[in-house]
Design a protein around this motif. Structure first.
Motif, PDB file in Angstrom:
ATOM      1  N   ASP A  50      34.394  29.287  48.444  1.00  0.00           N
ATOM      2  CA  ASP A  50      34.484  30.717  48.746  1.00  0.00           C
ATOM      3  C   ASP A  50      33.775  30.957  50.074  1.00  0.00           C
ATOM      4  O   ASP A  50      32.548  30.871  50.168  1.00  0.00           O
ATOM      5  CB  ASP A  50      33.844  31.530  47.633  1.00  0.00           C
ATOM      6  CG  ASP A  50      34.085  33.028  47.780  1.00  0.00           C
ATOM      7  OD1 ASP A  50      34.779  33.418  48.738  1.00  0.00           O
ATOM      8  OD2 ASP A  50      33.575  33.802  46.948  1.00  0.00           O
ATOM      9  N   ASN A  97      32.969  33.608  52.936  1.00  0.00           N
ATOM     10  CA  ASN A  97      32.893  35.029  53.247  1.00  0.00           C
ATOM     11  C   ASN A  97      32.209  35.209  54.585  1.00  0.00           C
ATOM     12  O   ASN A  97      31.309  34.433  54.947  1.00  0.00           O
ATOM     13  CB  ASN A  97      32.102  35.792  52.184  1.00  0.00           C
ATOM     14  CG  ASN A  97      32.805  35.798  50.846  1.00  0.00           C
ATOM     15  OD1 ASN A  97      33.706  36.587  50.621  1.00  0.00           O
ATOM     16  ND2 ASN A  97      32.393  34.892  49.955  1.00  0.00           N
ATOM     17  N   SER A 137      31.778  38.065  58.347  1.00  0.00           N
ATOM     18  CA  SER A 137      32.073  39.299  59.059  1.00  0.00           C
ATOM     19  C   SER A 137      31.891  39.067  60.550  1.00  0.00           C
ATOM     20  O   SER A 137      31.213  38.117  60.974  1.00  0.00           O
ATOM     21  CB  SER A 137      31.154  40.437  58.591  1.00  0.00           C
ATOM     22  OG  SER A 137      29.795  40.134  58.880  1.00  0.00           O
ATOM     23  N   ASN A 148      35.677  42.086  58.078  1.00  0.00           N
ATOM     24  CA  ASN A 148      35.133  41.157  57.092  1.00  0.00           C
ATOM     25  C   ASN A 148      36.283  40.356  56.491  1.00  0.00           C
ATOM     26  O   ASN A 148      37.432  40.819  56.463  1.00  0.00           O
ATOM     27  CB  ASN A 148      34.324  41.886  56.004  1.00  0.00           C
ATOM     28  CG  ASN A 148      35.178  42.833  55.195  1.00  0.00           C
ATOM     29  OD1 ASN A 148      35.886  42.414  54.284  1.00  0.00           O
ATOM     30  ND2 ASN A 148      35.119  44.134  55.510  1.00  0.00           N
ATOM     31  N   SER A 199      37.489  36.919  53.605  1.00  0.00           N
ATOM     32  CA  SER A 199      37.191  36.044  52.470  1.00  0.00           C
ATOM     33  C   SER A 199      38.316  35.034  52.345  1.00  0.00           C
ATOM     34  O   SER A 199      39.494  35.402  52.368  1.00  0.00           O
ATOM     35  CB  SER A 199      37.056  36.858  51.180  1.00  0.00           C
ATOM     36  OG  SER A 199      36.929  36.014  50.057  1.00  0.00           O
ATOM     37  N   THR A 205      39.414  31.664  49.888  1.00  0.00           N
ATOM     38  CA  THR A 205      39.105  30.932  48.661  1.00  0.00           C
ATOM     39  C   THR A 205      40.124  29.820  48.453  1.00  0.00           C
ATOM     40  O   THR A 205      41.183  30.055  47.860  1.00  0.00           O
ATOM     41  CB  THR A 205      39.084  31.869  47.452  1.00  0.00           C
ATOM     42  OG1 THR A 205      38.204  32.956  47.697  1.00  0.00           O
ATOM     43  CG2 THR A 205      38.630  31.145  46.192  1.00  0.00           C
ATOM     44  N   THR A 254      41.574  39.635  54.866  1.00  0.00           N
ATOM     45  CA  THR A 254      40.820  40.162  56.001  1.00  0.00           C
ATOM     46  C   THR A 254      40.927  41.678  55.994  1.00  0.00           C
ATOM     47  O   THR A 254      42.033  42.229  55.888  1.00  0.00           O
ATOM     48  CB  THR A 254      41.357  39.615  57.330  1.00  0.00           C
ATOM     49  OG1 THR A 254      41.207  38.199  57.358  1.00  0.00           O
ATOM     50  CG2 THR A 254      40.594  40.216  58.501  1.00  0.00           C
TER      51      THR A 254
END
Length: 605
Positions: A53, A55, A57, A65, A67, A69, A94
């Protein structure tokens, strides 16, 4: 285990340059796995996989920001990805300008060798294995004192093979949505536009033939609605919707091909006043120029998918009703209503009226019951009269130490359907018993049922019953359920979906079903380090389509043990899966798989 124990910790976050910040964590797993079954080669050996994962920004989380996965070699036995096979894939999102008046997003997903479901009455559904991917993008403009604007586009496609058959299904969708809202002179206004393109190739597995049903359709729908406050605590709500769908459908088994092309206009108006605390006056009006298109649009909006078989129609309907609600005394109320209708379908025009009266009492009788009753009288241009009735009984009561009981019963006889020459009768019932035992422990038991059909046709009914129970103790959770359903269903792009008895619906594509399922699950937590879970589900169904009968069966059993050892999770899992479709003419699919290994959560940065 030694390798995973040797992995050290890292910084909680990494910064690249002055503005890019990221955090990465994940799970690594490895162990010994095997698979064996009927009609498949046995296989076993070391297995490695994991998920992550990411994450981050840029500049500020409200500016951008994201993410990501990814997962690799994850199955139901050793992860939460709920796949019978070793699935691999990724999902990413996004978000842009979330703190501004112009927010947007982009997302993407891909899955390979993953298991899914093909809709069928009863649970669990048919199980498939295949690949899929999807993409979406959206943007909004939220400027004060101007109409809002939101635009989104999604597309996806996938292929899957039904366990127990040699046939492959495929589907693709493209959807464009535009939404806007505005307040003008006291009117709350909303408008929308939707474009949808759907393609489906579904194996003709219920026929015993090799081939597919196919459907490819394109649709546009648009609408506007508004709401405004009026004097006397009143309000008015207006709406207009237009939809247009066209496409082709058919079967490679029989070599037939059909086309559909229909437009539907629907308009509604709702007007109500509440001059006193006891009195309410209301008037409703509805018009649609295509009842068949209205039915299909309702299926699509409800998520049932696009029907494979579609027909054109010129049926239309206009209804207007007015009524009054009056509170006679606290908890005792009454309603009177008259409805005029004018419909044209199957080459004939029908008009007439309904008159209904309702009397209800909302205060609990004997501290338990509430009830209401409605009588409906209808007539048409041929002076044919019928009497209908609707009755409702509800119950709720607390008693003893932590006990709660609730339930309800609803009965109707000769109630008009969407087509006024048809009436339906039905009854629904439910019961729930709940016990609180303190310290978070509780028990619940529930039972629900329904039965509906046309008053004119004996045997044309749909019915269902379900029962469930759950027990939550300090270190144990248990659930069990049972479902039985029968009636008629429709083949759609999302599989076989149940529908209520529907007057005027063509027989093409209809599937008569009779199915039941039951299952149970248990979770044990003997110590803070040890978790044991297990579940079992069984479903059987009989289907009849185009005089082809099929007996279908689905079984799945799953068990997993997890033990936390320092920074490691020791995992052992076992899955047994069975699926058969008699009309497919192929051997049943049976698979057993197991896994024993370790996993570790790692915060990389």
């Amino acid at each position: 285990m030694l390798v995973l124990l040797a992995v050290g910790r890292a910084n909680a976050q990494v910064t690249v340059g002055d503005n890019l910040k990221m955090n990465l964590n994940g799970v690594l797993d490895g162990g010994y796995s095997g698979v064996f079954g009927e009609g498949i080669p046995s296989n076993h050996g070391l297995n490695f996989g994991g998920s992550a994962d990411l994450n981050g920004s840029y500049y500020n989380p409200s500016f951008l920001n994201f993410s990501v996965t990814p997962y690799y070699n994850q199955s139901r036995n050793d992860s939460g990805f709920q796949s019978l096979t070793d699935a691999t894939g990724v999902s990413a999102t996004t978000n842009l300008f979330t703190g501004s008046r112009y927010p947007g997003y982009v997302n993407y997903s891909y899955a390979r060798n993953s298991t899914g479901i093909f809709g069928l009455v009863g649970t669990p559904n048919y199980t498939t294995i295949g690949n899929s991917q999807g993409f979406g993008i959206g943007w909004s403009a939220l400027i004060p004192d101007l109409p809002t604007l939101s635009v989104s586009y999604t597309q996806g496609n996938g292929t899957g093979t039904l366990y127990g058959t040699d046939e492959e299904s495929s589907s693709s969708t493209k959807t464009l949505n535009v939404r806007s809202s505005y307040v003008l002179s006291g009117w709350n206004l909303n408008a929308y536009y939707t474009f949808m393109k759907v393609g489906s190739d579904i194996p003709y597995f219920l026929s015993g033939e090799s081939g597919t049903d196919f459907s490819h359709s394109t649709g546009n729908s648009a609408g506007v609605n508004g709401f405004h406050r009026l004097p006397w605590n009143g309000s008015i709500a207006l709406s207009y919707n237009f939809s247009s769908y066209s496409g082709n459908f058919g079967s490679t088994v029989f070599g037939d091909n059909g086309t559909s092309n229909y437009d539907t206009n629907t308009q509604t108006a709702l007007l109500s006043f509440h001059p006193t605390t006891k009195l309410t006056l209301f008037t409703n009006e509805t018009f649609t120029d295509n009842l068949n298109g209205y039915f299909y649009q309702t299926l699509v909006n409800g998520g049932s998918g696009v029907p494979i078989m579609q027909t054109n129609s010129t049926a239309n309907s206009f209804t207007v009703s007015s009524g009054v609600n009056y509170l006679i005394m606290p908890h005792l109320y009454t309603q009177g209503q008259i409805t005029y209708y004018d419909q044209t379908y199957l080459g004939r025009t029908y008009n007439g009226s309904f008159v209904s009266g309702t009397l209800g009492y909302s205060k609990k009788i004997l501290d338990t019951f509430g009830l209401s009753a409605t009588v409906i009288e209808s007539s048409n241009q041929w002076a044919n009269n019928s009497l209908g009735f609707i009755g409702t009984l509800t119950a709720f009561r607390r008693f003893g130490a932590g006990w709660e009981a609730s339930g309800g019963f609803n009965y109707a006889q000769n109630v008009q359907t969407i087509l006024v020459t048809y009436t339906t009768s039905y009854y629904n019932y439910n019961a729930n018993l709940h016990k609180r035992m303190g310290r978070g422990m509780q028990w619940t038991g529930a039972f629900n049922g329904s039965h509906t059909g046309f008053s004119q046709y004996a045997g044309n009914v749909s019915s269902s019953e379900s029962a469930s129970t759950s027990l939550a103790l300090r270190r144990t959770n248990f659930t069990a359920n049972y479902t039985r359903a029968s009636g008629q269903s429709l083949l759609t792009s999302n599989g076989i979906q149940p529908i209520p008895p529907t007057p005027g619906l063509p027989q093409e594509g209809l599937i008569v079903y009779n199915g039941k399922s039951y299952g149970a699950s248990v979770g044990l937590n003997p110590t803070s380090r040890l978790n044991i879970t297990g579940s079992y589900a069984h479903a059987t169904s009989d289907t009849l389509s185009n005089n082809v009968f099929s007996n279908n069966k689905n079984d799945i059993a799953y068990a997993q043990v997890q033990y936390r050892l320092r920074q490691l999770n020791v995992i052992a899992g076992y899955t047994r899966f069975f699926q058969s479709i008699s009309a497919a003419g192929t051997p049943a699919a049976a698979q057993n798989s197991y896994f024993i290994g370790v996993s570790r959560w790692i915060n990389f940065f």
